[in-house]
Design a protein around this motif. Sequence first.
Motif, mmCIF file in Angstrom:
data_model
loop_
_atom_site.group_PDB
_atom_site.id
_atom_site.type_symbol
_atom_site.label_atom_id
_atom_site.label_comp_id
_atom_site.label_asym_id
_atom_site.label_seq_id
_atom_site.Cartn_x
_atom_site.Cartn_y
_atom_site.Cartn_z
ATOM 1 N N LEU A 99 1.153 -5.553 10.670
ATOM 2 C CA LEU A 99 0.229 -6.351 9.865
ATOM 3 C C LEU A 99 0.923 -7.234 8.839
ATOM 4 C CD1 LEU A 99 -2.635 -3.760 9.223
ATOM 5 C CD2 LEU A 99 -2.470 -5.487 11.016
ATOM 6 N N GLY A 100 2.216 -7.092 8.677
ATOM 7 C CA GLY A 100 2.945 -7.942 7.753
ATOM 8 C C GLY A 100 2.764 -7.584 6.298
ATOM 9 N N PHE A 101 2.624 -6.309 5.987
ATOM 10 C CA PHE A 101 2.517 -5.871 4.600
ATOM 11 C C PHE A 101 3.805 -6.180 3.846
ATOM 12 C CE2 PHE A 101 -0.975 -2.999 5.882
ATOM 13 C CZ PHE A 101 -1.792 -3.086 4.768
ATOM 14 N N THR A 102 3.671 -6.577 2.577
ATOM 15 C CA THR A 102 4.813 -6.584 1.678
ATOM 16 C C THR A 102 5.084 -5.137 1.261
ATOM 17 O OG1 THR A 102 3.455 -6.797 -0.310
ATOM 18 C CG2 THR A 102 4.138 -8.837 0.803
ATOM 19 N N PRO A 103 6.298 -4.816 0.775
ATOM 20 C CA PRO A 103 6.559 -3.445 0.326
ATOM 21 C C PRO A 103 5.569 -2.973 -0.740
ATOM 22 C CG PRO A 103 8.614 -4.634 0.568
ATOM 23 C CD PRO A 103 7.522 -5.651 0.771
ATOM 24 N N ALA A 104 5.237 -3.853 -1.699
ATOM 25 C CA ALA A 104 4.273 -3.470 -2.739
ATOM 26 C C ALA A 104 2.873 -3.304 -2.155
ATOM 27 C CB ALA A 104 4.260 -4.517 -3.844
ATOM 28 N N GLY A 105 2.510 -4.188 -1.227
ATOM 29 C CA GLY A 105 1.186 -4.106 -0.619
ATOM 30 C C GLY A 105 1.013 -2.873 0.233
ATOM 31 N N LEU A 106 2.094 -2.422 0.874
ATOM 32 C CA LEU A 106 1.998 -1.259 1.759
ATOM 33 C C LEU A 106 1.583 -0.010 0.994
ATOM 34 C CD1 LEU A 106 2.484 -0.255 4.670
ATOM 35 C CD2 LEU A 106 4.830 0.277 3.989
#
Length: 465
Positions: free
Chosen positions: A36-43
């Motif tokens: 899904l292309g999460f950023t590390p912070a978003g994950l």
Amino acid sequence: MRSRWTALGVLSTGMLMTVLDGSIVTVAMPAMQDDLGFTPAGLSWVVNAYLIAFGSLLLLAGRLGDLIGRKRVFLAGTVVFTAASVLAGFAGSPALLIAARFLQGIGSAMASAVGLGILITLFTEARERARAIAVFSFTGAAGASLGQVFGGVLTDGLGWHWIFFINLPIGLAALLLALPALPADRGPAKGAGADVLGALLVTAGLMLGIYTVVEVERYGWASAHTLGLGVLTLALLAGFVLRQSRARTPLMPLRILRSRTVVGANLVQMLMVAALFSFQVLVALYLQKVLGYGAAATGLAMLPAAVVIGAVSLGLSARLGARFGDRRLLVVGLALLVLALGLLTRLPVHASYVSDLLPVMLLAASFGLATPALTNLAMSDAGEEDAGLASGLFNTTQQIGMALGVAVLSTLAASRTRTLAATGRDAAEALTGGYHLAFATGTGLLVAAIALTGILLRERGSRDA
């Protein structure tokens, strides 16, 4: 007789479904990030969205069960959780998955908050109640480890979407069995009315507080963000307590906090859960990031813990509690957990699973001793009209403990890792050093839990003599 044990099976299935979901996600997160292309912070919000909704609504959901009927709240929560699981499985973007996880947290809070309340009203005889709580506690204790096994197998074999789709048949089965099996109730505290202002204060306070804690790693403990929101959280919760002391029909009657046993059991649980975050999550990270295990191998490596926890919870805890008392059993369980985390502080960079990790997995059996004893103590003073509230409070402190464990132990581990890496240590050595600090801190939290047990959970009568 048979219908009561069927109802216990339904409640345990509901608990297993929500607990599995909480741990099954951690193993699948790398696959979600890639897909899904999460950023590390978003994950991190795949976990945080669920945790915030779940932890902040448990107290309110438990009291709603007392007011409008626990069976209704359990059924509604199971429906919301199951539907949200399907939505999460079909999620094609980070935003949709995070929203679905928030809805899962709402449904899980509704179903989990009233489970213990239903259980203690079904099983009133002490020995039968102890057996029922042992079964119920087993689903929570072993379910966390089983979630990592299933998460790894499903992610590697079918894809991360199936860790959510698997909840659909389980949820439907729980609903079909719950309709005839759970006792119909109209809410033992129905005539008390609802404290809307109190509900708003406590829900906002808990939601803001958990959000503040889980974002500590990003902003830091001394930042204006953390301190400002922390002060606002305390103000909301203080306003809630003041409201409860004056409201004609309080959401949380303060009489429940007059019991030293209830207060002590909830505080001990908060410390124990915070400490065991290091076992449940950081050991899995060590296996993958340091030893190079895959998702399925990590889950299988954690399986012995689930097996021994289940064997002790179902086979020994009720009998030992009846013979020696819940307090003594809790102290023994906590002491063995101290030993387990103490061994983890000595993990080498190139560990052998059999000699370095398997003994820790086997010592995890002590969680199967501590959890049922602690649950018995937390619910021991709850009357019929407050059973849902006591259940919701116990689950709330569990989630607060988990949030604190995430914030404190992961922050300490990350900080220590960065410090070691800056001195020239390689990645595996730096990570291992960071985990060592987290395990040592968890050990300290368990020692504090033992001290609180000695101070607040004293022997009461012949049962705990």
